[in-house]
Design an enzyme around this catalytic site. Structure first.
Site, mmCIF file in Angstrom:
data_model
loop_
_atom_site.group_PDB
_atom_site.id
_atom_site.type_symbol
_atom_site.label_atom_id
_atom_site.label_comp_id
_atom_site.label_asym_id
_atom_site.label_seq_id
_atom_site.Cartn_x
_atom_site.Cartn_y
_atom_site.Cartn_z
ATOM 1 C CD GLU B 71 -1.759 -2.354 1.624
ATOM 2 O OE1 GLU B 71 -0.576 -2.601 1.964
ATOM 3 O OE2 GLU B 71 -2.667 -3.212 1.690
ATOM 4 C CG PHE B 133 -10.223 -10.177 10.606
ATOM 5 C CD1 PHE B 133 -8.984 -10.516 11.149
ATOM 6 C CD2 PHE B 133 -10.383 -10.233 9.235
ATOM 7 C CE1 PHE B 133 -7.933 -10.902 10.324
ATOM 8 C CE2 PHE B 133 -9.331 -10.620 8.409
ATOM 9 C CZ PHE B 133 -8.104 -10.951 8.951
ATOM 10 C CD GLN B 134 -7.681 -7.780 7.093
ATOM 11 O OE1 GLN B 134 -8.547 -7.586 6.244
ATOM 12 N NE2 GLN B 134 -6.472 -8.256 6.790
ATOM 13 C CE LYS B 183 -16.913 -7.633 2.249
ATOM 14 N NZ LYS B 183 -16.226 -8.852 2.701
ATOM 15 C CG MET B 492 21.401 13.767 5.366
ATOM 16 S SD MET B 492 22.558 14.929 4.601
ATOM 17 C CE MET B 492 21.614 15.550 3.213
#
Lengths: 161, 581
Positions: B71, B133-134, B183, B492
Site C-alpha cells: 500500500e 477483524f482488520q 463494506k 546523510m
C-alpha cells in the site's frame, strides 16, 4: 498568558469534537475548558473553548481552526463584553451540625441544594469561573466528596457578535 | 506501458453512458464517480473490506487500476502522479493494515500540499467499534494528516462525498482527503445520480488578494534597494510559473526557489540564485540575510529554509503571499500579508509592478556572487562522484526529464546539480522527508506522463524501502529509469555523524544490501552497475535507450558530503562550505 474565550461554530458531524480538540493538542495550544452543545441553527453546534496564550497564539488558533472544513465560524468572545457561565455540582460532607453553615454559603452564592443524603448535600451553583472557584473554596473545609464542573459556555452581550 | 486506449470521443461516450441514473451498488458508484472526476489511473491493493469495490472493477474496461506490491507503493505512486500532473492522485486500500500502511504516504502528501483522494475500506457499519477483524479507526488515525476525511454512513451520500473530496483536495491549499467506506456501504444499492455541484459551508478559500496589501507590495518594490523573491511549491501548485516569470522579468528582482519550488523558475536565468537553506547556495543564503525586502511567494518558511528563526532575514521587510492564511505569520512575522492564490495574486501584481530601479548594485553583486560561489565538488577519475552522476543524468536528458528522488544526500545532490527549467518536473518529499518515496512516486509520475523520460534517483537505503514495486514496472512495462546512488551507508546520517557527532558512526552501514542488478533482474527489470565514469556513461546511456524500465546502480564514494551545509540551530549564512578535497 492571557485567557481567551472563543466560540467555534461547527457542522454537527461525528468526529468534529475530535478534529477540534485534536488540533489544539497537536499544535501545542492549551485547552482550559471546552463545552459543546447545539446552537441556534439546526445542523450547527457551538463549542466554547477557553484557552490561554498571547495574541500570536490566539491568531494561530483561529487560523488553524478555520482550516478545518467543518468549522464555519470562529468568534473571539473575550474581545467584547460577554456573559460566561459554568455550572458545578458539588457533593459536600454535611453532618446535621454543619448544615446551617453550608446552607448559609449556598444562600449567599444564590446556589441551590439539589439533593440531600444522610451525611451529605449536593449543591448546584451557576456562574462565571471565579464564582464557582470561590464557592468551591468555601465548601472545601467541610470536605468535598465529589465535584463536577461543566466548563464555560458563553455568548457576547447585547448586539455585539 | 499501459496507455489509455480510449480516444477522446469514446471517453465522452463513456461519460454519457455512466452518468445515466441507474440503481447500482456503492462500489459501482465509487468507480463511476472516479471516472467522472477524470481519474485515469488508480493505484491500489485489494483486501476483505474492499472486495465489492474490486469486484466492480472486474472486467470493467473503463477503469485503469495498477496493483502495487505494498500500500505504501500505491500511495506514493498516487502522490507522484499528482505532483507530476496537477491532477488528483487516487489510491485504494482495504481496512485495518491496508489502511494503516497508507499513513506515511498520507502524511507525506499532507506536508507537501499534494492533492490526493485516499479510499479505504472498513468493516461493515454494525461492526465498527467492536475491534472486528482488520478494523482500524483510520479516519481517527489520519485526522492530523488529512485536509479532511469522511466515514461514509449512507450509500446515498457517496456521490456527494466523492465530489466534495475531489474539490477539497484540489482547491485552496491542496492536500489529501480520505474516504473510508464500510463494506456494507460498498455493497448497498441505490439510484446513482452524479453530483456535479459542490457547496461546502465554511469552505471558501480566498483566491483574490486584498488590494491594499498589493499596493503596499508595489510600493515596497519601488523603494527596495535589495529586494529578493523566495518562491516555493505554491507557485507550482497554483500553475503560476508563467506569472512568476513575468513578475521577475518585469521587476528584475533576484529569485531563490525552495526545494519544492525547483522548476517554478528557469534555473539558467541570470536572476536565479539557486535554492536556499540547509544545503542551499552560498548566494541564496547570503542574499536572504542582507535583503531589505523579501517577497515569499507560496513557500512556508520551513526550518530547513530559515535555519535559526531569530536570525532569519534580519534586515528585510517580509511579504508573504499564500493561499493558506494560517501560514502567514506562523513562523516569520510578516509586514505585508497577502492571502490569495499565487497565480491570481501575481496576475494582479504584474499589472502594477515596475522594474526595481534602486536594485542595480544588488543585482550585479548577486550575479557576481553566483559566479564566484557555484555548487562545486572535487571530481575524481578513480572513484565515481555522486554529483558527477547527477550531472551525467542532466546532460543526457537535456534537463527535460521528470526527476523523482528519495530522501537523503542523493536528494540534495539532485536538487543542486540537476538544473530544472519546467514546473512539475521535480518530485521529492520535502516536508516529511520520506524514505521509500522516490521510486514508487516515479511510477505515478510516469503514468501521468507516458511520453516523458522519468528518472528516479534513490539511495541504497531508500530503494530498499519500496523495491518491491519493480514488479509493477516490469509487468506493465512502465519505463522508469531507476538510479541507485550506492555509497553503502545511510549517507546523510553518516554526514551528520561525521560533522556533528564527532565521527561516531552509529548503525549506518548498509552491508548486506542485495545485489541490485540481480534484484532488478529477478523482477524482470534490466539492471546495470557502474563503478567508474566509463561504465557509468555506457550503462546509463543504454538504460536510457532501453524502451522499458531499467535500474542503474552507481557505486560511489562513501565519504562524500553534501555542501554547503548549515548546521541546525545556525543562521543560514553560517555555512560549512566543504572540505576542499
Amino acid at each position: 498568558m492571557k485567557k481567551h474565550t472563543i466560540a467555534v461554530i461547527v457542522n454537527d458531524q461525528p468526529g468534529v469534537l475530535q478534529r477540534v480538540s485534536g488540533l489544539f493538542g497537536r499544535r501545542g495550544f492549551n485547552i482550559e475548558s471546552i463545552t459543546v452543545g447545539s446552537s441556534e441553527e439546526a445542523g450547527l453546534s457551538r463549542m466554547v473553548i477557553v484557552t490561554s496564550g498571547d495574541d500570536h497564539t490566539l491568531e494561530q488558533v483561529t487560523k488553524q481552526l478555520y482550516k478545518l472544513i467543518d468549522v464555519i465560524k470562529v468568534i473571539d468572545l473575550s474581545s467584547n463584553p460577554m456573559v460566561g457561565r459554568e455550572l458545578a455540582l458539588i457533593k459536600v460532607n454535611a453532618e446535621p451540625a454543619s448544615r446551617p453553615e453550608i446552607l448559609g454559603v449556598v444562600e449567599t452564592f444564590r446556589a441551590a441544594v439539589v439533593d440531600i443524603g444522610t451525611h451529605s448535600l449536593m449543591v448546584q451553583v451557576v456562574g462565571d469561573t471565579e464564582k464557582i472557584d470561590a464557592m468551591v473554596e468555601l465548601l472545601k473545609p467541610y470536605g468535598i466528596r465529589e465535584l463536577s464542573r461543566t466548563g464555560v459556555t458563553a455568548l457576547n452581550r447585547g448586539n455585539s457578535k | 506501458m499501459i496507455t489509455q486506449g480510449a480516444t477522446l470521443k469514446s471517453k465522452e461516450e463513456m461519460k454519457e453512458r455512466i452518468s445515466k441514473p441507474e440503481v447500482i451498488s456503492g462500489s459501482e458508484i465509487l468507480l463511476r464517480s472516479l471516472l467522472l472526476e477524470g481519474v485515469d489511473c488508480v493505484f491500489g491493493y485489494p483486501g476483505g473490506a474492499v472486495l465489492y469495490i474490486y469486484d466492480a472493477m472486474h472486467g470493467n474496461p473503463d477503469f485503469n487500476h495498477l496493483l502495487t506490491r505494498h500500500e505504501q507503493g500505491a500511495i506514493h505512486a498516487a502522490d507522484g502522479y499528482a505532483r507530476a500532473s496537477g491532477k488528483v492522485g487516487v489510491c485504494i486500500a482495504t481496512s485495518g493494515p491496508g489502511a494503516t500502511n497508507l499513513v506515511t504516504g498520507i502524511a507525506t502528501a499532507y506536508m507537501d500540499s499534494v492533492p490526493l483522494v485516499v479510499i479505504t475500506g472498513n468493516v461493515i457499519s454494525s461492526l465498527i467499534g467492536s475491534d472486528a477483524f482488520q478494523e482500524a479507526d483510520i479516519t481517527g488515525i489520519t485526522m492530523p494528516i488529512t485536509k479532511h476525511s469522511y466515514l461514509v454512513r449512507d450509500v446515498e451520500d457517496l456521490p456527494r462525498i466523492i465530489h466534495e473530496a475531489f474539490h477539497i483536495a484540489n482547491t485552496g491549499r491542496k492536500g489529501p482527503v480520505l474516504i473510508d467506506i464500510p463494506k456494507d456501504i460498498s455493497a448497498a444499492k441505490t439510484l446513482f445520480k452524479p453530483v456535479t455541484e459542490v457547496s461546502i459551508r465554511g469552505y471558501n478559500p480566498t483566491v483574490t488578494p486584498n488590494k491594499n496589501q498589493v499596493d503596499k507590495l508595489i510600493k515596497a518594490i519601488e523603494q527596495a534597494e535589495r529586494p529578493l523573491i523566495l518562491a516555493g511549491g505554491g507557485v507550482v501548485y497554483s500553475g503560476g510559473h508563467e506569472e512568476l516569470f513575468e513578475f521577475v522579468t518585469k521587476t528584475q528582482i533576484p529569485i531563490t526557489t525552495t526545494l519544492l519550488g525547483l522548476g517554478a523558475f528557469p534555473s539558467g536565468n541570470d536572476l536565479f540564485l539557486g535554492m536556499p537553506g540547509m544545503h542551499g547556495t552560498y548566494t541564496a543564503n547570503k542574499s536572504i540575510q542582507s535583503a531589505d525586502l523579501l517577497i515569499n511567494i507560496g513557500a512556508r518558511f520551513d526550518d530547513r529554509v530559515t535555519g535559526k528563526l531569530a536570525g532569519f532575514a534580519p534586515l528585510a521587510k517580509i511579504v508573504h503571499i499564500d493561499i493558506d492564511p494560517a501560514e502567514i505569520g506562523k513562523n516569520v512575522p510578516t509586514d505585508i500579508p497577502i492571502v490569495g492564490d499565487v497565480k491570481t495574486v501575481l496576475e494582479i501584481v504584474n499589472k502594477l509592478a515596475k522594474r526595481a530601479d534602486k536594485a542595480d548594485d544588488w543585482r550585479a553583486k548577486l550575479k557576481a556572487s553566483c559566479e564566484q560561489y557555484p555548487f562545486s565538488y572535487t571530481d575524481s577519475d578513480v572513484e565515481l562522484k555522486p554529483q558527477w552522476v547527477v550531472e551525467l543524468i542532466h546532460e543526457t536528458t537535456n534537463g527535460d526529464a521528470i526527476v523523482t528522488t528519495d530522501v537523503g544526500q542523493h536528494q540534495m545532490w539532485a536538487a543542486q546539480y540537476y538544473k530544472f527549467n519546467k514546473p512539475r518536473s521535480w518530485v521529492t518529499s520535502g516536508g516529511l522527508g520520506t524514505m521509500g518515496f522516490g521510486f514508487p512516486s516515479a511510477i505515478g509520475a510516469q503514468m501521468a506522463n507516458p511520453d516523458r523520460v522519468v528518472v528516479s534517483i534513490n539511495g541504497d537505503g531508500g530503494m530498499q524501502m519500496c523495491a518491491q514495486e519493480l514488479a509493477i514496472c516490469a509487468i506493465n512495462n512502465i519505463p522508469v529509469k531507476v538510479v541507485i546512488i550506492n555509497n553503502q551507508v545511510l549517507g546523510m546520517v553518516r554526514q551528520w555523524q561525521e560533522l556533528i557527532y564527532d565521527n561516531r558512526y552509529s548503525h549506518i552501514d548498509l552491508s548486506g544490501s542485495p545485489d541490485f542488478v540481480k534484484l532488478s533482474e529477478a523482477y524482470g527489470v534490466k539492471g546495470f552497475r557502474a563503478t567508474n565514469k566509463e561504465e557509468a556513461r555506457a550503462a546509463w546511456e543504454e538504460a536510457l535507450r532501453h524502451p522499458g524500465p531499467a535500474v542503474v546502480e552507481f557505486v560511489v564514494r562513501k565519504e562524500e558530503n553534501v555542501y554547503p551545509m548549515v548546521a541546525q540551530g545556525s543562521t543560514i549564512d553560517e555555512m560549512i562550505m566543504g572540505d576542499a578535497e
